[in-house]
Design a protein around this motif. Structure first.
Motif, PDB file in Angstrom:
ATOM      1  N   THR A 103       1.176   2.183   4.132  1.00 43.45           N
ATOM      2  CA  THR A 103       1.112   2.164   2.663  1.00 43.45           C
ATOM      3  C   THR A 103       2.504   2.342   2.067  1.00 43.45           C
ATOM      4  OG1 THR A 103      -1.148   3.004   2.675  1.00 43.45           O
ATOM      5  CG2 THR A 103       0.120   3.289   0.635  1.00 43.45           C
ATOM      6  N   LEU A 104       3.298   3.264   2.615  1.00 41.11           N
ATOM      7  CA  LEU A 104       4.672   3.426   2.131  1.00 41.11           C
ATOM      8  C   LEU A 104       5.456   2.131   2.305  1.00 41.11           C
ATOM      9  CD1 LEU A 104       5.698   7.001   3.349  1.00 41.11           C
ATOM     10  CD2 LEU A 104       5.499   6.218   0.989  1.00 41.11           C
ATOM     11  N   PHE A 105       5.260   1.441   3.417  1.00 42.27           N
ATOM     12  CA  PHE A 105       5.944   0.166   3.649  1.00 42.27           C
ATOM     13  C   PHE A 105       5.513  -0.871   2.619  1.00 42.27           C
ATOM     14  CE2 PHE A 105       5.656  -4.087   5.596  1.00 42.27           C
ATOM     15  CZ  PHE A 105       7.001  -4.361   5.692  1.00 42.27           C
ATOM     16  N   ILE A 106       4.230  -1.036   2.450  1.00 41.74           N
ATOM     17  CA  ILE A 106       3.702  -2.057   1.539  1.00 41.74           C
ATOM     18  C   ILE A 106       4.160  -1.807   0.104  1.00 41.74           C
ATOM     19  CG2 ILE A 106       1.569  -2.935   0.479  1.00 41.74           C
ATOM     20  CD1 ILE A 106       0.282  -2.560   3.312  1.00 41.74           C
ATOM     21  N   THR A 107       4.187  -0.536  -0.306  1.00 48.66           N
ATOM     22  CA  THR A 107       4.568  -0.204  -1.682  1.00 48.66           C
ATOM     23  C   THR A 107       6.072   0.000  -1.844  1.00 48.66           C
ATOM     24  OG1 THR A 107       4.245   2.168  -1.324  1.00 48.66           O
ATOM     25  CG2 THR A 107       2.336   0.893  -2.127  1.00 48.66           C
ATOM     26  N   ARG A 108       6.817  -0.160  -0.742  1.00 53.18           N
ATOM     27  CA  ARG A 108       8.266   0.075  -0.738  1.00 53.18           C
ATOM     28  C   ARG A 108       8.576   1.497  -1.177  1.00 53.18           C
ATOM     29  NH1 ARG A 108      11.062  -5.346  -2.963  1.00 53.18           N
ATOM     30  NH2 ARG A 108      12.794  -3.917  -3.006  1.00 53.18           N
ATOM     31  N   VAL A 130       7.232  14.387   9.617  1.00 48.80           N
ATOM     32  CA  VAL A 130       8.154  13.480   8.944  1.00 48.80           C
ATOM     33  C   VAL A 130       8.818  14.214   7.781  1.00 48.80           C
ATOM     34  CG1 VAL A 130       8.339  11.342   7.606  1.00 48.80           C
ATOM     35  CG2 VAL A 130       6.900  11.416   9.636  1.00 48.80           C
ATOM     36  N   ALA A 131      10.146  14.192   7.761  1.00 49.05           N
ATOM     37  CA  ALA A 131      10.909  14.857   6.707  1.00 49.05           C
ATOM     38  C   ALA A 131      11.358  13.883   5.634  1.00 49.05           C
ATOM     39  CB  ALA A 131      12.127  15.563   7.297  1.00 49.05           C
ATOM     40  N   ALA A 132      11.543  12.602   6.008  1.00 45.01           N
ATOM     41  CA  ALA A 132      12.005  11.607   5.035  1.00 45.01           C
ATOM     42  C   ALA A 132      11.654  10.205   5.512  1.00 45.01           C
ATOM     43  CB  ALA A 132      13.517  11.718   4.851  1.00 45.01           C
ATOM     44  N   VAL A 133      11.357   9.334   4.548  1.00 46.80           N
ATOM     45  CA  VAL A 133      11.065   7.924   4.821  1.00 46.80           C
ATOM     46  C   VAL A 133      11.742   7.093   3.747  1.00 46.80           C
ATOM     47  CG1 VAL A 133       9.264   6.154   4.996  1.00 46.80           C
ATOM     48  CG2 VAL A 133       8.794   8.476   5.791  1.00 46.80           C
ATOM     49  N   LEU A 134      12.429   6.042   4.159  1.00 42.28           N
ATOM     50  CA  LEU A 134      13.042   5.095   3.221  1.00 42.28           C
ATOM     51  C   LEU A 134      12.696   3.682   3.636  1.00 42.28           C
ATOM     52  CD1 LEU A 134      16.720   6.218   2.486  1.00 42.28           C
ATOM     53  CD2 LEU A 134      14.796   6.183   0.924  1.00 42.28           C
ATOM     54  N   PRO A 135      12.484   2.785   2.670  1.00 39.93           N
ATOM     55  CA  PRO A 135      12.258   1.383   3.035  1.00 39.93           C
ATOM     56  C   PRO A 135      13.571   0.726   3.447  1.00 39.93           C
ATOM     57  CG  PRO A 135      12.264   1.617   0.649  1.00 39.93           C
ATOM     58  CD  PRO A 135      12.388   3.000   1.223  1.00 39.93           C
ATOM     59  N   VAL A 136      13.477  -0.256   4.327  1.00 40.00           N
ATOM     60  CA  VAL A 136      14.612  -1.103   4.695  1.00 40.00           C
ATOM     61  C   VAL A 136      14.416  -2.396   3.912  1.00 40.00           C
ATOM     62  CG1 VAL A 136      15.793  -2.326   6.553  1.00 40.00           C
ATOM     63  CG2 VAL A 136      14.794  -0.075   6.994  1.00 40.00           C
ATOM     64  N   ILE A 137      15.357  -2.694   3.021  1.00 38.84           N
ATOM     65  CA  ILE A 137      15.241  -3.833   2.116  1.00 38.84           C
ATOM     66  C   ILE A 137      16.255  -4.902   2.509  1.00 38.84           C
ATOM     67  CG2 ILE A 137      15.326  -4.589  -0.296  1.00 38.84           C
ATOM     68  CD1 ILE A 137      13.142  -2.509   0.206  1.00 38.84           C
ATOM     69  N   SER A 138      15.774  -6.149   2.578  1.00 39.01           N
ATOM     70  CA  SER A 138      16.632  -7.290   2.861  1.00 39.01           C
ATOM     71  C   SER A 138      16.244  -8.426   1.922  1.00 39.01           C
ATOM     72  CB  SER A 138      16.459  -7.736   4.319  1.00 39.01           C
ATOM     73  OG  SER A 138      17.244  -8.861   4.597  1.00 39.01           O
ATOM     74  N   ASP A 139      17.221  -8.968   1.217  1.00 43.75           N
ATOM     75  CA  ASP A 139      16.946 -10.044   0.249  1.00 43.75           C
ATOM     76  C   ASP A 139      15.805  -9.668  -0.682  1.00 43.75           C
ATOM     77  OD1 ASP A 139      18.949 -11.793   1.113  1.00 43.75           O
ATOM     78  OD2 ASP A 139      17.665 -12.623   2.684  1.00 43.75           O
ATOM     79  N   SER A 141      13.250  -7.900  -0.247  1.00 46.50           N
ATOM     80  CA  SER A 141      11.941  -7.718   0.389  1.00 46.50           C
ATOM     81  C   SER A 141      11.990  -6.544   1.350  1.00 46.50           C
ATOM     82  CB  SER A 141      11.542  -8.967   1.178  1.00 46.50           C
ATOM     83  OG  SER A 141      11.375 -10.064   0.325  1.00 46.50           O
ATOM     84  N   ALA A 142      10.908  -5.789   1.401  1.00 47.76           N
ATOM     85  CA  ALA A 142      10.811  -4.707   2.383  1.00 47.76           C
ATOM     86  C   ALA A 142      10.551  -5.330   3.746  1.00 47.76           C
ATOM     87  CB  ALA A 142       9.695  -3.748   2.014  1.00 47.76           C
ATOM     88  N   ILE A 143      11.413  -5.038   4.704  1.00 46.87           N
ATOM     89  CA  ILE A 143      11.237  -5.579   6.057  1.00 46.87           C
ATOM     90  C   ILE A 143      10.955  -4.470   7.063  1.00 46.87           C
ATOM     91  CG2 ILE A 143      12.654  -7.617   5.635  1.00 46.87           C
ATOM     92  CD1 ILE A 143      14.882  -6.151   7.309  1.00 46.87           C
ATOM     93  N   GLY A 144      11.033  -3.225   6.632  1.00 48.53           N
ATOM     94  CA  GLY A 144      10.781  -2.121   7.537  1.00 48.53           C
ATOM     95  C   GLY A 144      10.952  -0.789   6.852  1.00 48.53           C
ATOM     96  N   ILE A 145      10.885   0.261   7.654  1.00 53.73           N
ATOM     97  CA  ILE A 145      11.113   1.608   7.151  1.00 53.73           C
ATOM     98  C   ILE A 145      11.917   2.393   8.185  1.00 53.73           C
ATOM     99  CG2 ILE A 145       9.090   1.798   5.661  1.00 53.73           C
ATOM    100  CD1 ILE A 145       7.658   3.245   7.880  1.00 53.73           C
ATOM    101  N   MET A 146      12.645   3.384   7.684  1.00 48.42           N
ATOM    102  CA  MET A 146      13.331   4.349   8.545  1.00 48.42           C
ATOM    103  C   MET A 146      12.725   5.708   8.239  1.00 48.42           C
ATOM    104  SD  MET A 146      17.360   3.495   8.830  1.00 48.42           S
ATOM    105  CE  MET A 146      17.521   4.566  10.267  1.00 48.42           C
ATOM    106  N   ALA A 147      12.417   6.439   9.301  1.00 53.59           N
ATOM    107  CA  ALA A 147      11.831   7.763   9.138  1.00 53.59           C
ATOM    108  C   ALA A 147      12.657   8.780   9.912  1.00 53.59           C
ATOM    109  CB  ALA A 147      10.395   7.774   9.638  1.00 53.59           C
ATOM    110  N   VAL A 148      12.826   9.948   9.313  1.00 49.94           N
ATOM    111  CA  VAL A 148      13.514  11.068   9.952  1.00 49.94           C
ATOM    112  C   VAL A 148      12.489  12.182  10.082  1.00 49.94           C
ATOM    113  CG1 VAL A 148      15.336  12.794   9.714  1.00 49.94           C
ATOM    114  CG2 VAL A 148      15.750  10.437   8.983  1.00 49.94           C
ATOM    115  N   ALA A 149      12.429  12.786  11.251  1.00 48.32           N
ATOM    116  CA  ALA A 149      11.452  13.840  11.509  1.00 48.32           C
ATOM    117  C   ALA A 149      12.127  15.198  11.593  1.00 48.32           C
ATOM    118  CB  ALA A 149      10.700  13.541  12.792  1.00 48.32           C
ATOM    119  N   SER A 150      11.311  16.226  11.553  1.00 45.31           N
ATOM    120  CA  SER A 150      11.757  17.594  11.788  1.00 45.31           C
ATOM    121  C   SER A 150      11.140  18.055  13.094  1.00 45.31           C
ATOM    122  CB  SER A 150      11.290  18.525  10.671  1.00 45.31           C
ATOM    123  OG  SER A 150      11.953  18.243   9.482  1.00 45.31           O
ATOM    124  N   VAL A 151      11.895  18.773  13.890  1.00 46.94           N
ATOM    125  CA  VAL A 151      11.347  19.319  15.124  1.00 46.94           C
ATOM    126  C   VAL A 151      10.944  20.770  14.943  1.00 46.94           C
ATOM    127  CG1 VAL A 151      12.457  17.745  16.732  1.00 46.94           C
ATOM    128  CG2 VAL A 151      13.692  19.759  15.961  1.00 46.94           C
TER     129      VAL A 151
END
Length: 177
Positions: A103-108, A130-139, A141-151
Protein backbone atom coordinates in the motif's frame (compact mmCIF):
# COMPACT_ATOMS: atom_id res chain seq x y z
CA UNK A 1 2.56 -21.46 -15.97
CA UNK A 2 -0.97 -22.09 -14.81
CA UNK A 3 -3.85 -22.20 -17.28
CA UNK A 4 -6.80 -20.01 -16.23
CA UNK A 5 -9.40 -21.35 -18.64
CA UNK A 6 -10.01 -17.79 -19.86
CA UNK A 7 -9.74 -17.27 -23.62
CA UNK A 8 -9.38 -13.85 -25.25
CA UNK A 9 -9.15 -12.90 -28.92
CA UNK A 10 -6.59 -10.51 -30.35
CA UNK A 11 -8.23 -7.47 -32.00
CA UNK A 12 -7.33 -5.99 -35.39
CA UNK A 13 -4.60 -3.84 -33.79
CA UNK A 14 -2.94 -6.84 -32.09
CA UNK A 15 -4.26 -6.00 -28.62
CA UNK A 16 -5.55 -8.38 -26.00
CA UNK A 17 -7.41 -7.58 -22.79
CA UNK A 18 -6.05 -9.06 -19.57
CA UNK A 19 -9.10 -9.94 -17.46
CA UNK A 20 -9.81 -7.74 -14.46
CA UNK A 21 -9.56 -10.67 -12.01
CA UNK A 22 -6.02 -11.45 -13.19
CA UNK A 23 -4.95 -7.78 -13.13
CA UNK A 24 -6.33 -7.42 -9.61
CA UNK A 25 -4.69 -10.57 -8.26
CA UNK A 26 -1.31 -9.56 -9.75
CA UNK A 27 -1.67 -5.87 -8.74
CA UNK A 28 -1.39 -4.74 -12.38
CA UNK A 29 -2.73 -1.21 -12.80
CA UNK A 30 -3.36 0.91 -15.86
CA UNK A 31 -0.03 2.23 -17.13
CA UNK A 32 2.08 -0.50 -15.47
CA UNK A 33 4.85 -1.76 -17.76
CA UNK A 34 4.71 -5.44 -18.70
CA UNK A 35 7.60 -7.47 -20.05
CA UNK A 36 6.81 -9.86 -22.93
CA UNK A 37 8.56 -13.23 -22.78
CA UNK A 38 8.55 -15.58 -25.77
CA UNK A 39 9.78 -19.17 -25.78
CA UNK A 40 8.78 -22.74 -26.61
CA UNK A 41 5.72 -21.61 -28.57
CA UNK A 42 4.37 -19.59 -25.64
CA UNK A 43 3.97 -15.89 -24.93
CA UNK A 44 3.97 -14.74 -21.32
CA UNK A 45 3.66 -11.36 -19.65
CA UNK A 46 5.12 -10.31 -16.33
CA UNK A 47 5.31 -7.04 -14.49
CA UNK A 48 8.45 -5.20 -15.50
CA UNK A 49 10.66 -4.11 -12.62
CA UNK A 50 13.33 -1.52 -13.42
CA UNK A 51 14.81 -2.06 -9.96
CA UNK A 52 15.14 -5.79 -10.56
CA UNK A 53 17.39 -4.94 -13.51
CA UNK A 54 19.45 -2.80 -11.11
CA UNK A 55 19.65 -5.48 -8.39
CA UNK A 56 23.47 -5.31 -8.21
CA UNK A 57 23.45 -1.54 -7.82
CA UNK A 58 20.56 -1.76 -5.33
CA UNK A 59 22.59 -4.23 -3.22
CA UNK A 60 25.56 -1.85 -3.22
CA UNK A 61 23.41 1.11 -2.18
CA UNK A 62 21.68 -0.93 0.55
CA UNK A 63 25.04 -2.19 1.82
CA UNK A 64 26.61 1.27 1.95
CA UNK A 65 23.57 2.83 3.62
CA UNK A 66 23.36 0.01 6.16
CA UNK A 67 27.06 0.41 7.01
CA UNK A 68 26.71 4.19 7.31
CA UNK A 69 23.70 4.19 9.63
CA UNK A 70 24.23 0.86 11.41
CA UNK A 71 20.79 -0.54 10.65
CA UNK A 72 19.32 -3.16 8.31
CA UNK A 73 18.21 -1.78 4.93
CA UNK A 74 15.95 -3.32 2.28
CA UNK A 75 15.16 -2.30 -1.29
CA UNK A 76 11.97 -3.54 -2.92
CA UNK A 77 10.45 -3.25 -6.36
CA UNK A 78 6.98 -2.94 -4.85
CA UNK A 79 6.31 -6.67 -4.89
CA UNK A 80 9.27 -8.31 -3.16
CA UNK A 81 12.59 -7.50 -1.51
CA UNK A 82 15.29 -7.42 -4.22
CA UNK A 83 18.23 -6.29 -2.08
CA UNK A 84 18.98 -6.22 1.62
CA UNK A 85 21.92 -5.45 3.87
CA UNK A 86 22.62 -5.76 7.58
CA UNK A 87 20.96 -8.11 10.06
CA UNK A 88 18.44 -10.46 8.44
CA UNK A 89 19.75 -9.90 4.90
CA UNK A 90 19.51 -13.54 3.80
CA UNK A 91 16.02 -14.00 5.23
CA UNK A 92 14.67 -10.81 3.62
CA UNK A 93 15.87 -11.12 0.01
CA UNK A 94 13.18 -12.49 -2.26
CA UNK A 95 10.39 -12.25 0.32
CA UNK A 96 7.07 -10.78 -0.87
CA UNK A 97 6.15 -7.48 0.75
CA UNK A 98 3.44 -7.24 3.38
CA UNK A 99 0.15 -5.69 2.32
CA UNK A 100 0.97 -2.52 4.31
CA UNK A 101 4.23 -2.10 2.42
CA UNK A 102 2.50 -2.72 -0.92
CA UNK A 103 0.00 0.00 0.00
CA UNK A 104 2.84 2.41 0.79
CA UNK A 105 4.35 1.60 -2.61
CA UNK A 106 1.10 2.05 -4.51
CA UNK A 107 0.31 5.35 -2.77
CA UNK A 108 3.95 6.53 -2.98
CA UNK A 109 3.75 6.91 0.78
CA UNK A 110 6.52 7.27 3.29
CA UNK A 111 6.73 6.26 6.92
CA UNK A 112 8.93 7.35 9.80
CA UNK A 113 8.70 6.01 13.37
CA UNK A 114 6.87 8.50 15.52
CA UNK A 115 4.65 9.95 12.80
CA UNK A 116 1.65 8.01 14.08
CA UNK A 117 0.30 4.55 13.64
CA UNK A 118 2.08 1.25 14.09
CA UNK A 119 5.13 0.56 11.95
CA UNK A 120 4.43 -1.48 8.81
CA UNK A 121 5.85 -4.99 8.58
CA UNK A 122 8.39 -5.38 5.75
CA UNK A 123 7.27 -8.93 4.99
CA UNK A 124 5.17 -11.51 6.79
CA UNK A 125 7.00 -12.59 9.95
CA UNK A 126 9.84 -10.05 9.65
CA UNK A 127 11.76 -10.02 12.95
CA UNK A 128 12.79 -6.36 12.65
CA UNK A 129 10.67 -3.27 13.21
CA UNK A 130 10.53 -0.87 10.26
CA UNK A 131 11.81 2.57 11.29
CA UNK A 132 11.47 4.36 7.94
CA UNK A 133 10.15 3.81 4.41
CA UNK A 134 10.63 6.03 1.36
CA UNK A 135 9.46 5.53 -2.22
CA UNK A 136 12.03 5.22 -5.00
CA UNK A 137 10.88 7.56 -7.77
CA UNK A 138 12.05 7.45 -11.39
CA UNK A 139 10.61 9.65 -14.14
CA UNK A 140 7.83 10.68 -11.72
CA UNK A 141 6.75 7.03 -11.19
CA UNK A 142 7.21 4.93 -8.07
CA UNK A 143 9.42 2.00 -9.01
CA UNK A 144 10.22 0.72 -5.53
CA UNK A 145 10.72 1.46 -1.88
CA UNK A 146 13.63 1.63 0.54
CA UNK A 147 13.07 0.55 4.12
CA UNK A 148 15.29 0.96 7.17
CA UNK A 149 14.71 -1.27 10.18
CA UNK A 150 15.54 -1.11 13.86
CA UNK A 151 17.17 -4.04 15.60
CA UNK A 152 16.51 -2.66 19.07
CA UNK A 153 12.87 -1.62 19.18
CA UNK A 154 11.52 1.37 17.30
CA UNK A 155 14.26 3.98 17.57
CA UNK A 156 13.69 6.84 15.10
CA UNK A 157 16.31 7.82 12.54
CA UNK A 158 18.51 10.81 13.22
CA UNK A 159 18.23 13.77 10.84
CA UNK A 160 21.54 12.77 9.23
CA UNK A 161 20.32 9.18 8.72
CA UNK A 162 17.07 10.48 7.18
CA UNK A 163 19.05 12.56 4.72
CA UNK A 164 21.20 9.55 3.81
CA UNK A 165 18.05 7.48 3.22
CA UNK A 166 16.57 10.22 1.02
CA UNK A 167 19.83 10.47 -0.94
CA UNK A 168 20.01 6.68 -1.40
CA UNK A 169 16.40 6.45 -2.64
CA UNK A 170 17.07 9.34 -5.01
CA UNK A 171 20.22 7.69 -6.38
CA UNK A 172 18.32 4.48 -7.13
CA UNK A 173 15.60 6.43 -8.90
CA UNK A 174 18.10 8.41 -10.98
CA UNK A 175 19.97 5.24 -11.99
CA UNK A 176 16.72 3.70 -13.26
CA UNK A 177 15.97 6.66 -15.56
Amino acid sequence: MTATGIVRRIDELGRIVIPKEIRKSLHIREGDPLEIIVGDGEVAFRKYSPLENLAGFAKEVASELSAAIGRPVAVSDGERVIAAAGAGKREAEGKPLSENMKTLFITRGSYFVGQGGPPPELYEGCPHTVAAVLPVISDSSAIGIMAVASVDGVAPLSDADRRLLMLSASLLGKRAE
